[in-house]
Design a protein around this motif. Structure first.
Motif, PDB file in Angstrom:
ATOM      1  N   LEU A   1      23.430   3.259  -9.236  1.00 27.54           N
ATOM      2  CA  LEU A   1      22.472   2.924 -10.298  1.00 27.54           C
ATOM      3  C   LEU A   1      22.902   1.666 -11.045  1.00 27.54           C
ATOM      4  O   LEU A   1      22.080   0.812 -11.377  1.00 27.54           O
ATOM      5  CB  LEU A   1      22.372   4.078 -11.305  1.00 27.54           C
ATOM      6  CG  LEU A   1      21.630   5.331 -10.837  1.00 27.54           C
ATOM      7  CD1 LEU A   1      21.818   6.462 -11.853  1.00 27.54           C
ATOM      8  CD2 LEU A   1      20.139   5.036 -10.661  1.00 27.54           C
ATOM      9  N   ILE A   2      24.199   1.553 -11.288  1.00 23.47           N
ATOM     10  CA  ILE A   2      24.724   0.397 -12.027  1.00 23.47           C
ATOM     11  C   ILE A   2      24.570  -0.879 -11.202  1.00 23.47           C
ATOM     12  O   ILE A   2      24.103  -1.903 -11.704  1.00 23.47           O
ATOM     13  CB  ILE A   2      26.193   0.649 -12.443  1.00 23.47           C
ATOM     14  CG1 ILE A   2      26.221   1.715 -13.549  1.00 23.47           C
ATOM     15  CG2 ILE A   2      26.878  -0.630 -12.905  1.00 23.47           C
ATOM     16  CD1 ILE A   2      27.574   2.342 -13.782  1.00 23.47           C
ATOM     17  N   LEU A   3      24.904  -0.787  -9.912  1.00 22.33           N
ATOM     18  CA  LEU A   3      24.765  -1.965  -9.053  1.00 22.33           C
ATOM     19  C   LEU A   3      23.288  -2.376  -8.953  1.00 22.33           C
ATOM     20  O   LEU A   3      22.956  -3.563  -9.029  1.00 22.33           O
ATOM     21  CB  LEU A   3      25.352  -1.683  -7.665  1.00 22.33           C
ATOM     22  CG  LEU A   3      25.383  -2.869  -6.695  1.00 22.33           C
ATOM     23  CD1 LEU A   3      26.162  -4.041  -7.287  1.00 22.33           C
ATOM     24  CD2 LEU A   3      26.002  -2.453  -5.356  1.00 22.33           C
ATOM     25  N   ALA A   4      22.409  -1.374  -8.844  1.00 21.37           N
ATOM     26  CA  ALA A   4      20.969  -1.676  -8.784  1.00 21.37           C
ATOM     27  C   ALA A   4      20.521  -2.368 -10.067  1.00 21.37           C
ATOM     28  O   ALA A   4      19.742  -3.325 -10.029  1.00 21.37           O
ATOM     29  CB  ALA A   4      20.178  -0.385  -8.551  1.00 21.37           C
ATOM     30  N   ALA A   5      21.033  -1.912 -11.211  1.00 20.26           N
ATOM     31  CA  ALA A   5      20.663  -2.525 -12.491  1.00 20.26           C
ATOM     32  C   ALA A   5      21.145  -3.967 -12.576  1.00 20.26           C
ATOM     33  O   ALA A   5      20.430  -4.847 -13.059  1.00 20.26           O
ATOM     34  CB  ALA A   5      21.223  -1.695 -13.648  1.00 20.26           C
ATOM     35  N   VAL A   6      22.361  -4.224 -12.073  1.00 22.04           N
ATOM     36  CA  VAL A   6      22.894  -5.602 -12.087  1.00 22.04           C
ATOM     37  C   VAL A   6      22.037  -6.482 -11.176  1.00 22.04           C
ATOM     38  O   VAL A   6      21.667  -7.599 -11.547  1.00 22.04           O
ATOM     39  CB  VAL A   6      24.385  -5.645 -11.659  1.00 22.04           C
ATOM     40  CG1 VAL A   6      24.889  -7.086 -11.583  1.00 22.04           C
ATOM     41  CG2 VAL A   6      25.239  -4.850 -12.628  1.00 22.04           C
ATOM     42  N   ARG A   7      21.704  -5.973  -9.999  1.00 25.35           N
ATOM     43  CA  ARG A   7      20.862  -6.752  -9.077  1.00 25.35           C
ATOM     44  C   ARG A   7      19.499  -7.035  -9.689  1.00 25.35           C
ATOM     45  O   ARG A   7      18.849  -8.018  -9.379  1.00 25.35           O
ATOM     46  CB  ARG A   7      20.688  -5.984  -7.764  1.00 25.35           C
ATOM     47  CG  ARG A   7      21.935  -6.043  -6.911  1.00 25.35           C
ATOM     48  CD  ARG A   7      21.724  -5.262  -5.638  1.00 25.35           C
ATOM     49  NE  ARG A   7      22.883  -5.370  -4.764  1.00 25.35           N
ATOM     50  CZ  ARG A   7      23.261  -4.419  -3.919  1.00 25.35           C
ATOM     51  NH1 ARG A   7      22.559  -3.295  -3.826  1.00 25.35           N
ATOM     52  NH2 ARG A   7      24.313  -4.594  -3.165  1.00 25.35           N
ATOM     53  N   ASP A   8      19.096  -6.141 -10.582  1.00 25.27           N
ATOM     54  CA  ASP A   8      17.809  -6.244 -11.235  1.00 25.27           C
ATOM     55  C   ASP A   8      17.862  -7.127 -12.480  1.00 25.27           C
ATOM     56  O   ASP A   8      16.881  -7.256 -13.207  1.00 25.27           O
ATOM     57  CB  ASP A   8      17.383  -4.817 -11.608  1.00 25.27           C
ATOM     58  CG  ASP A   8      15.886  -4.689 -11.719  1.00 25.27           C
ATOM     59  OD1 ASP A   8      15.187  -5.348 -10.933  1.00 25.27           O
ATOM     60  OD2 ASP A   8      15.426  -3.933 -12.612  1.00 25.27           O
ATOM     61  N   GLY A   9      19.045  -7.690 -12.777  1.00 27.09           N
ATOM     62  CA  GLY A   9      19.137  -8.648 -13.877  1.00 27.09           C
ATOM     63  C   GLY A   9      19.886  -8.171 -15.107  1.00 27.09           C
ATOM     64  O   GLY A   9      20.109  -8.936 -16.032  1.00 27.09           O
ATOM     65  N   PRO A  42      27.251  -4.279 -20.100  1.00 28.44           N
ATOM     66  CA  PRO A  42      27.272  -2.818 -20.160  1.00 28.44           C
ATOM     67  C   PRO A  42      26.128  -2.262 -21.013  1.00 28.44           C
ATOM     68  O   PRO A  42      25.511  -1.261 -20.655  1.00 28.44           O
ATOM     69  CB  PRO A  42      28.636  -2.510 -20.782  1.00 28.44           C
ATOM     70  CG  PRO A  42      29.504  -3.639 -20.322  1.00 28.44           C
ATOM     71  CD  PRO A  42      28.600  -4.840 -20.326  1.00 28.44           C
ATOM     72  N   LYS A  43      25.819  -2.941 -22.113  1.00 30.01           N
ATOM     73  CA  LYS A  43      24.755  -2.449 -23.004  1.00 30.01           C
ATOM     74  C   LYS A  43      23.402  -2.402 -22.289  1.00 30.01           C
ATOM     75  O   LYS A  43      22.691  -1.400 -22.346  1.00 30.01           O
ATOM     76  CB  LYS A  43      24.685  -3.374 -24.228  1.00 30.01           C
ATOM     77  CG  LYS A  43      23.977  -2.777 -25.423  1.00 30.01           C
ATOM     78  CD  LYS A  43      24.028  -3.776 -26.591  1.00 30.01           C
ATOM     79  CE  LYS A  43      23.226  -3.282 -27.784  1.00 30.01           C
ATOM     80  NZ  LYS A  43      23.808  -2.085 -28.409  1.00 30.01           N
ATOM     81  N   GLU A  44      23.077  -3.503 -21.589  1.00 21.85           N
ATOM     82  CA  GLU A  44      21.797  -3.542 -20.865  1.00 21.85           C
ATOM     83  C   GLU A  44      21.767  -2.512 -19.735  1.00 21.85           C
ATOM     84  O   GLU A  44      20.732  -1.919 -19.452  1.00 21.85           O
ATOM     85  CB  GLU A  44      21.591  -4.940 -20.251  1.00 21.85           C
ATOM     86  CG  GLU A  44      21.192  -6.001 -21.267  1.00 21.85           C
ATOM     87  CD  GLU A  44      21.140  -7.404 -20.637  1.00 21.85           C
ATOM     88  OE1 GLU A  44      21.363  -8.367 -21.375  1.00 21.85           O
ATOM     89  OE2 GLU A  44      20.892  -7.506 -19.399  1.00 21.85           O
ATOM     90  N   ILE A  45      22.924  -2.339 -19.110  1.00 19.70           N
ATOM     91  CA  ILE A  45      22.982  -1.400 -17.991  1.00 19.70           C
ATOM     92  C   ILE A  45      22.815   0.039 -18.477  1.00 19.70           C
ATOM     93  O   ILE A  45      22.099   0.825 -17.869  1.00 19.70           O
ATOM     94  CB  ILE A  45      24.302  -1.577 -17.205  1.00 19.70           C
ATOM     95  CG1 ILE A  45      24.272  -2.938 -16.500  1.00 19.70           C
ATOM     96  CG2 ILE A  45      24.494  -0.453 -16.195  1.00 19.70           C
ATOM     97  CD1 ILE A  45      25.622  -3.418 -16.012  1.00 19.70           C
ATOM     98  N   VAL A  46      23.444   0.351 -19.583  1.00 20.41           N
ATOM     99  CA  VAL A  46      23.290   1.707 -20.134  1.00 20.41           C
ATOM    100  C   VAL A  46      21.827   1.977 -20.446  1.00 20.41           C
ATOM    101  O   VAL A  46      21.299   3.055 -20.149  1.00 20.41           O
ATOM    102  CB  VAL A  46      24.178   1.906 -21.388  1.00 20.41           C
ATOM    103  CG1 VAL A  46      23.781   3.166 -22.143  1.00 20.41           C
ATOM    104  CG2 VAL A  46      25.652   1.986 -20.982  1.00 20.41           C
ATOM    105  N   VAL A  57      30.534   2.371 -18.043  1.00 23.36           N
ATOM    106  CA  VAL A  57      29.872   1.349 -17.235  1.00 23.36           C
ATOM    107  C   VAL A  57      30.829   0.179 -16.976  1.00 23.36           C
ATOM    108  O   VAL A  57      30.914  -0.331 -15.853  1.00 23.36           O
ATOM    109  CB  VAL A  57      28.572   0.850 -17.918  1.00 23.36           C
ATOM    110  CG1 VAL A  57      28.065  -0.435 -17.274  1.00 23.36           C
ATOM    111  CG2 VAL A  57      27.507   1.939 -17.857  1.00 23.36           C
ATOM    112  N   LEU A  58      31.553  -0.204 -17.994  1.00 25.14           N
ATOM    113  CA  LEU A  58      32.529  -1.282 -17.819  1.00 25.14           C
ATOM    114  C   LEU A  58      33.536  -0.915 -16.729  1.00 25.14           C
ATOM    115  O   LEU A  58      33.901  -1.750 -15.889  1.00 25.14           O
ATOM    116  CB  LEU A  58      33.243  -1.577 -19.151  1.00 25.14           C
ATOM    117  CG  LEU A  58      34.288  -2.697 -19.103  1.00 25.14           C
ATOM    118  CD1 LEU A  58      33.637  -4.041 -18.735  1.00 25.14           C
ATOM    119  CD2 LEU A  58      35.026  -2.821 -20.441  1.00 25.14           C
TER     120      LEU A  58
END
Ligand SMILES: [Zn+2]
Length: 328
Positions: free
Chosen positions: A257-265, A269-273, A292-293
Motif C-alpha cells: 500500500l505504501i509503495l502504491a501511494a508513493v508511485r501515486d505521488g 509519511p504524512k501524505e502516505i498515512v 511508514v517511515l
C-alpha cells in the motif's frame, strides 16, 4: 493456573489480560502468577506502555535451583513489590536468582530492574548480574548498567531440574539490541516485543528497523518445533507459526500500500498515512507516520524508492521486487 485455563477457555480475545486480571486475587499473590508452561512463570506488571497494552510481561524461568528473571519493567513501587514477593516465593523454595535479563532497552521492559536488584541485594547481600545484548547496553547508557553481554547463539543452561536451555537469538527490528530466547526442548520462545499477545508492534526508526524486523520474523519462523510464544505484552500465543505468518503478511500488505501511494505521488509519511492508513484513527496518525517511515527506509534500502536531499520520497523508475530480501 486454573483461572488461567478458564480465562483462555473464554477465547483469545483482545481483553484476555483484562479478564485474567479481573478477579480480586489477580492483584495479590499468589494467583497472579501465570504458569502456562511448567517452569515458565509469567508475571504481568503494570507499566506505562503503549495502548492497548497496560502491562508488560515479566517472566521468571526457573529450575529446581536457579531463576532467570526477564524484563522486570514496572516503574511503580506496588508492582515492583509484588514482583519481588513472587521472586521471594521461588527463592524460599531453595533457588537463587542467577541473572536479570533484558530483551531490549525500552523503558517498559527495564524500569523495575534496579528495584528488584535492590530488593535481592538486601535479602542476599549481593546484586544479581544484569544481562542484555551489547546494543541494549549501548542504548541504556548511564541509565542502567549491564554487567554481562549476551551474543546471538549463547545458550543459557539452568542448573538443576528439569533441563532448561535457552538459546539467545539476536532479533533486531523493534529495537536494535532485541533478543529472543528459544527453548528447544519445549518449543517455547520468549519473543519479547517482536511478537506480542495483543496490540501491534511499532517499528520506530532509527531504533526500529523494518528490514531487520522482517529478517528477525523470518528467523523466528524458521525455528523447528515452536509450541508457544511468550511475548512482552498480552497472553501467550498458542499458534506460533500462524501468528508469525500473520505478522509477516500484515507488513507485506502495508508495504504494498505504501509503495502504491508513493508511485501515486505521495511523497512524505504524512501524505502516505492519509492514503494508506484509512483504517487507522486520526489520533494514531503520528505513530503511523513513524511506521511508514520505517517502511520507506526499507523500500529505500531495497531500491524501490529514493529520498531527495529535502527528504521527499520518490518511486524509482526501475522498481525491483519490494520483497527483495528473501521474502519472495
Ligand atoms: Zn519495546
Amino acid at each position: 493456573m486454573l483461572h488461567a485455563l478458564k480465562t483462555l477457555a473464554g477465547g483469545l480475545t483482545n481483553d484476555l489480560v483484562e479478564r485474567f486480571l479481573d478477579i480480586p486475587q489477580a492483584h495479590r499473590e499468589p494467583t497472579r502468577r501465570i504458569e502456562f508452561l511448567p517452569n515458565y512463570l509469567c508475571f504481568p506488571v503494570r507499566t506505562p506502555t503503549k495502548p492497548p497494552a497496560t502491562h508488560t510481561n515479566c517472566y521468571l524461568i526457573f529450575s529446581s535451583s536457579e531463576i532467570l528473571v526477564i524484563d522486570p519493567g514496572s516503574p511503580y513501587e506496588d508492582e515492583q513489590q509484588a514482583l519481588a514477593k513472587c521472586a521471594d516465593d521461588l527463592i524460599a523454595e531453595g533457588r537463587i536468582v542467577r541473572e536479570i535479563i533484558l530483551t531490549h532497552a525500552h523503558p517498559d521492559h527495564v524500569a523495575g530492574v534496579d528495584a528488584l536488584n535492590d530488593h535481592l541485594a538486601t535479602a542476599k547481600g549481593a546484586r544479581v548480574p544484569v544481562t542484555a545484548h551489547r546494543l541494549t547496553a549501548d542504548s541504556l547508557g548511564n541509565q542502567l548498567s549491564v554487567d554481562r553481554c549476551i551474543e546471538d547463539g549463547e545458550v543459557l543452561e539452568l542448573k538443576g531440574e528439569p533441563e532448561i536451555k535457552l538459546r539467545a537469538m539476536f532479533t533486531p527490528g523493534h529495537a536494535r539490541g532485541h533478543l529472543c530466547f528459544y527453548d528447544e526442548r519445549t518449543g517455547a520462545l520468549i519473543s519479547g516485543d517482536n511478537i506480542v499477545g495483543f496490540g501491534s508492534v511499532l517499528i520506530d526508526p532509527a531504533d526500529g528497523n523494518m528490514r531487520d524486523y522482517l529478517d528477525s520474523l523470518e528467523r523466528m519462523r524458521a525455528l523447528p518445533n515452536l509450541s508457544v510464544l511468550f511475548g512482552g505484552h498480552g497472553p501467550a500465543v498458542a499458534n506460533p507459526y500462524e501468528k508469525i505468518d500473520e505478522y509477516i503478511s500484515h507488513r507485506r500488505q502495508r508495504e504494498e500500500l505504501i509503495l502504491a501511494a508513493v508511485r501515486d505521488g505521495a511523497s512524505s509519511p504524512k501524505e502516505i498515512v492519509a492514503r494508506a492508513y484509512v483504517d487507522v484513527a486520526p489520533k494514531a496518525h503520528a505513530m503511523a507516520e513513524r511506521a511508514v517511515l520505517a517502511h520507506l527506509e526499507k523500500l529505500e534500502a531495497d531500491g524501490s524508492v529514493s529520498r531527495t536531499a529535502d527528504g521527499i520520497f520518490l518511486a524509482t523508475a526501475e522498481t525491483p521486487s519490494p520483497f527483495g530480501r528473501g521474502l519472495g
